[in-house]
Design a protein around this motif. Sequence first.
Motif, PDB file in Angstrom:
ATOM      1  N   VAL A   1      41.683  53.147  50.891  1.00 56.56           N
ATOM      2  CA  VAL A   1      42.611  53.203  50.535  1.00 56.56           C
ATOM      3  C   VAL A   1      43.359  54.038  49.795  1.00 56.56           C
ATOM      4  O   VAL A   1      43.550  54.972  49.449  1.00 56.56           O
ATOM      5  N   HIS A   2      44.893  53.998  50.509  1.00 59.45           N
ATOM      6  CA  HIS A   2      45.917  55.284  50.268  1.00 59.45           C
ATOM      7  C   HIS A   2      47.203  54.870  49.371  1.00 59.45           C
ATOM      8  O   HIS A   2      48.041  55.367  48.965  1.00 59.45           O
ATOM      9  N   GLY A   3      47.402  53.284  49.392  1.00 56.35           N
ATOM     10  CA  GLY A   3      48.842  52.801  48.589  1.00 56.35           C
ATOM     11  C   GLY A   3      48.435  51.850  48.256  1.00 56.35           C
ATOM     12  O   GLY A   3      47.866  51.263  48.594  1.00 56.35           O
ATOM     13  N   TRP A   4      49.214  52.146  46.805  1.00 56.39           N
ATOM     14  CA  TRP A   4      48.543  50.658  45.767  1.00 56.39           C
ATOM     15  C   TRP A   4      50.122  49.831  46.324  1.00 56.39           C
ATOM     16  O   TRP A   4      51.380  50.606  45.904  1.00 56.39           O
ATOM     17  N   ARG A   5      49.949  49.128  45.075  1.00 54.39           N
ATOM     18  CA  ARG A   5      51.144  48.125  45.226  1.00 54.39           C
ATOM     19  C   ARG A   5      51.877  47.951  46.146  1.00 54.39           C
ATOM     20  O   ARG A   5      51.394  47.299  47.375  1.00 54.39           O
ATOM     21  N   HIS A   6      52.833  48.263  46.217  1.00 59.11           N
ATOM     22  CA  HIS A   6      54.253  48.057  47.984  1.00 59.11           C
ATOM     23  C   HIS A   6      53.731  48.886  48.518  1.00 59.11           C
ATOM     24  O   HIS A   6      53.661  48.723  49.815  1.00 59.11           O
ATOM     25  N   ARG A   7      52.751  49.828  48.037  1.00 59.25           N
ATOM     26  CA  ARG A   7      52.803  51.154  49.087  1.00 59.25           C
ATOM     27  C   ARG A   7      51.455  50.208  49.985  1.00 59.25           C
ATOM     28  O   ARG A   7      51.291  51.505  51.108  1.00 59.25           O
ATOM     29  N   ALA A   8      50.807  49.697  49.591  1.00 58.25           N
ATOM     30  CA  ALA A   8      49.528  49.062  50.446  1.00 58.25           C
ATOM     31  C   ALA A   8      49.692  48.205  51.433  1.00 58.25           C
ATOM     32  O   ALA A   8      50.661  46.996  50.997  1.00 58.25           O
ATOM     33  N   PRO A   9      49.508  48.386  53.068  1.00 59.00           N
ATOM     34  CA  PRO A   9      50.101  47.266  53.888  1.00 59.00           C
ATOM     35  C   PRO A   9      49.774  45.734  53.535  1.00 59.00           C
ATOM     36  O   PRO A   9      48.805  45.984  52.585  1.00 59.00           O
ATOM     37  N   ARG A  10      50.442  45.168  53.545  1.00 58.16           N
ATOM     38  CA  ARG A  10      50.813  44.229  53.282  1.00 58.16           C
ATOM     39  C   ARG A  10      49.572  43.162  53.224  1.00 58.16           C
ATOM     40  O   ARG A  10      48.913  42.816  53.080  1.00 58.16           O
ATOM     41  N   ASP A  11      49.051  43.580  54.883  1.00 61.38           N
ATOM     42  CA  ASP A  11      47.691  42.800  54.764  1.00 61.38           C
ATOM     43  C   ASP A  11      46.511  43.070  54.084  1.00 61.38           C
ATOM     44  O   ASP A  11      45.215  42.254  54.233  1.00 61.38           O
ATOM     45  N   ARG A  12      46.764  44.502  54.033  1.00 60.18           N
ATOM     46  CA  ARG A  12      45.912  44.803  53.343  1.00 60.18           C
ATOM     47  C   ARG A  12      45.462  44.541  51.459  1.00 60.18           C
ATOM     48  O   ARG A  12      44.449  43.791  50.784  1.00 60.18           O
ATOM     49  N   ARG A  13      46.826  44.209  51.055  1.00 57.08           N
ATOM     50  CA  ARG A  13      46.780  43.368  49.895  1.00 57.08           C
ATOM     51  C   ARG A  13      46.623  42.362  49.442  1.00 57.08           C
ATOM     52  O   ARG A  13      45.696  41.324  48.318  1.00 57.08           O
ATOM     53  N   THR A  14      47.384  41.083  50.753  1.00 57.38           N
ATOM     54  CA  THR A  14      46.724  39.806  50.662  1.00 57.38           C
ATOM     55  C   THR A  14      46.131  39.883  50.967  1.00 57.38           C
ATOM     56  O   THR A  14      44.704  38.538  50.754  1.00 57.38           O
ATOM     57  N   ALA A  15      44.183  40.847  51.586  1.00 56.99           N
ATOM     58  CA  ALA A  15      43.256  40.619  51.452  1.00 56.99           C
ATOM     59  C   ALA A  15      42.282  40.146  50.100  1.00 56.99           C
ATOM     60  O   ALA A  15      41.564  39.359  50.353  1.00 56.99           O
ATOM     61  N   PHE A  16      43.270  40.326  48.542  1.00 59.28           N
ATOM     62  CA  PHE A  16      42.657  40.485  47.362  1.00 59.28           C
ATOM     63  C   PHE A  16      43.427  38.903  46.668  1.00 59.28           C
ATOM     64  O   PHE A  16      44.551  38.947  46.783  1.00 59.28           O
ATOM     65  N   GLY A  17      42.310  37.764  46.016  1.00 60.43           N
ATOM     66  CA  GLY A  17      43.532  36.981  45.834  1.00 60.43           C
ATOM     67  C   GLY A  17      42.929  37.204  44.171  1.00 60.43           C
ATOM     68  O   GLY A  17      41.640  37.542  44.047  1.00 60.43           O
ATOM     69  N   VAL A  18      44.198  36.904  43.487  1.00 57.57           N
ATOM     70  CA  VAL A  18      43.457  37.494  42.370  1.00 57.57           C
ATOM     71  C   VAL A  18      44.126  36.623  41.095  1.00 57.57           C
ATOM     72  O   VAL A  18      44.849  35.510  41.074  1.00 57.57           O
ATOM     73  N   VAL A  19      43.303  36.618  40.571  1.00 57.60           N
ATOM     74  CA  VAL A  19      43.435  35.027  39.388  1.00 57.60           C
ATOM     75  C   VAL A  19      43.563  36.619  37.930  1.00 57.60           C
ATOM     76  O   VAL A  19      42.029  36.840  37.102  1.00 57.60           O
ATOM     77  N   PHE A  20      44.538  36.000  37.411  1.00 53.04           N
ATOM     78  CA  PHE A  20      44.636  36.460  35.576  1.00 53.04           C
ATOM     79  C   PHE A  20      44.374  35.855  34.337  1.00 53.04           C
ATOM     80  O   PHE A  20      44.044  34.867  34.374  1.00 53.04           O
ATOM     81  N   GLN A  21      44.056  36.630  33.091  1.00 52.77           N
ATOM     82  CA  GLN A  21      43.901  36.218  32.047  1.00 52.77           C
ATOM     83  C   GLN A  21      44.218  35.244  31.239  1.00 52.77           C
ATOM     84  O   GLN A  21      44.254  33.769  31.467  1.00 52.77           O
ATOM     85  N   GLN A  22      45.763  35.308  31.411  1.00 50.32           N
ATOM     86  CA  GLN A  22      46.977  34.220  30.917  1.00 50.32           C
ATOM     87  C   GLN A  22      47.952  33.890  31.920  1.00 50.32           C
ATOM     88  O   GLN A  22      49.014  34.218  32.308  1.00 50.32           O
TER      89      GLN A  22
END
Lengths: 233, 310
Positions: free
Chosen positions: A66-87
């Motif tokens: 991975v070379h880009g994080w947050r918005h710099r990550a390609p969209r399909d890269r980001r959406t490959a992760f489902g995140v659930v936070f604590q609060q």
Amino acid sequence: MLELRSLTAGYDRRDPVVRDVSLTVAPGESVGLLGPSGCGKSTLARVAALLHRPDRGQVVVDGEPVHGWRHRAPRDRRTAFGVVFQQPRLSADPRLSLAQIVAEPLRATGRAADVPERVPELARTVGLGADLLGRRPHEVSDGQLQRACLARALVLRPRWLICDEMTAMLDASTTAALVAVVEEYRAASGAGLLAVGHDRVLLERWCERTVEWRELTGATGATGGSAAHPAAE
Amino acid sequence: MADTEATTGPGTAADPVTRWRPVAGRSLAGARKASRSTRAWRVGSSAAIVTAVVLAVLIVPPLVALDEQAVHLADKLLPPSAAHPFGTDDVGRDLLVRCVYGLRVSLLVGVVAAVVATVIGTAVGALAASAGGWVDRVVMRLVDVFSSVPHLLLGIFIVAMFRPGVWPVVISVALTHWLSTARIVRAEVLSLRSRPYVDAAISGGASRWRVTVRHLLPGVLPQAGLAAVLMVPHAIWHESALSFLGLGLPTHQASLGTLVQGARSSLLAGDWWPTLFPGLFIIVPTLAIAGLAGAWRDRINPRRRSELML
């Protein structure tokens, strides 16, 4: 394969929270990460979900670094992760209704046409009644809101699920229900799971493999991170 | 820390440290009641004045069709009377009519300039905060540079480039007053941007634009709206100051600034009414608007109650 290779990350370069941590999650595998509070578990989870750029180290997803994080990550890269936070309170936009919260990733990725079908289906899966879908976050309980947040994480059918203390704010029955939803989704889709938490009993029952935070720091990192935070268990 | 707590525990009530209360936190029942009724009175009177002003400005000129420019040299400098409640000026024009027309112009300038300034400020602040990095640094240093020049000086420079009229004044006020809004909006966006729901949106595939428009801007709208309302009095004063200096509206056109300016000579001759009434028309409505804005601020941010905010 989701590989975290000797990651160092934090919010101040001179004093990183995560020092030289490595962890691998295979597709379809569920890994529980146990650690005392404040040790950097959540930061590691954010790095793994491409939401926080590490200072050093590499994240490799399916063989591609991975070379880009947050918005710099390609969209399909980001959406490959489902995140659930604590609060759930903080992770839901207070202005949107639960239905809009669940539908937001579909709209953001240009799949608004799927909303009428996917949102009620997911609401049923996570156990949200139709009457709750029209309400806004301040009108529902933490447990109900966390159900919506889980539905939002699943709506794009991610290949990796990152649950950062997903059940810390919830009662036992809601915890059981949400874990069951995650496991059902994983069985159907073959997604990998990284569950972060401090509840040993829960994670050992939930995940195929649990790792202790202090086992993760590499040989070079010594035990600097763990020694500073004596185990809370 | 633990030691001091042990020695000055709750048992030693005579200790000045434990008896001390911050001034703002003194909550004697009577004082609280009084301040609440003061607040209610302030909101009520402000609302009444603003309503009256808006009605006067919207209804009187079209309905009454009085000519505010009508000159009656025979009636010059009459003191207030039943026929001319505010008296007449040095060429016999009715001052009540001119004040209402002047307020109309000043309020128009104030509201339009405040809206334009807020739009510019919100756009710049949101851009700086969501772009981050060097864009943020460059934009905010430019804001600092513009803030270091006195508003009025910059405003004079801008009106000097155009012929006198309403729009140059609006431009002058708008271009000098967006800076504080940009700062407020940037700070607010920065604080919203670190919320987990923005992380969740990014993970859900939202673009920068979508995060800004869908999640960040709606969150700053109450603050930006408040800044816009608070800017209306400032804009009115700025317009009055420019017109008073002869740089704003043409001198024959009634605005609160030109009225005060035109009345200076008669003030020296002992005629008080041509300056007093336009002066009151500048002060009272702007204080009323600021009072309403303060009440609104208390509603959206109840922890920071304070006096009239100008």
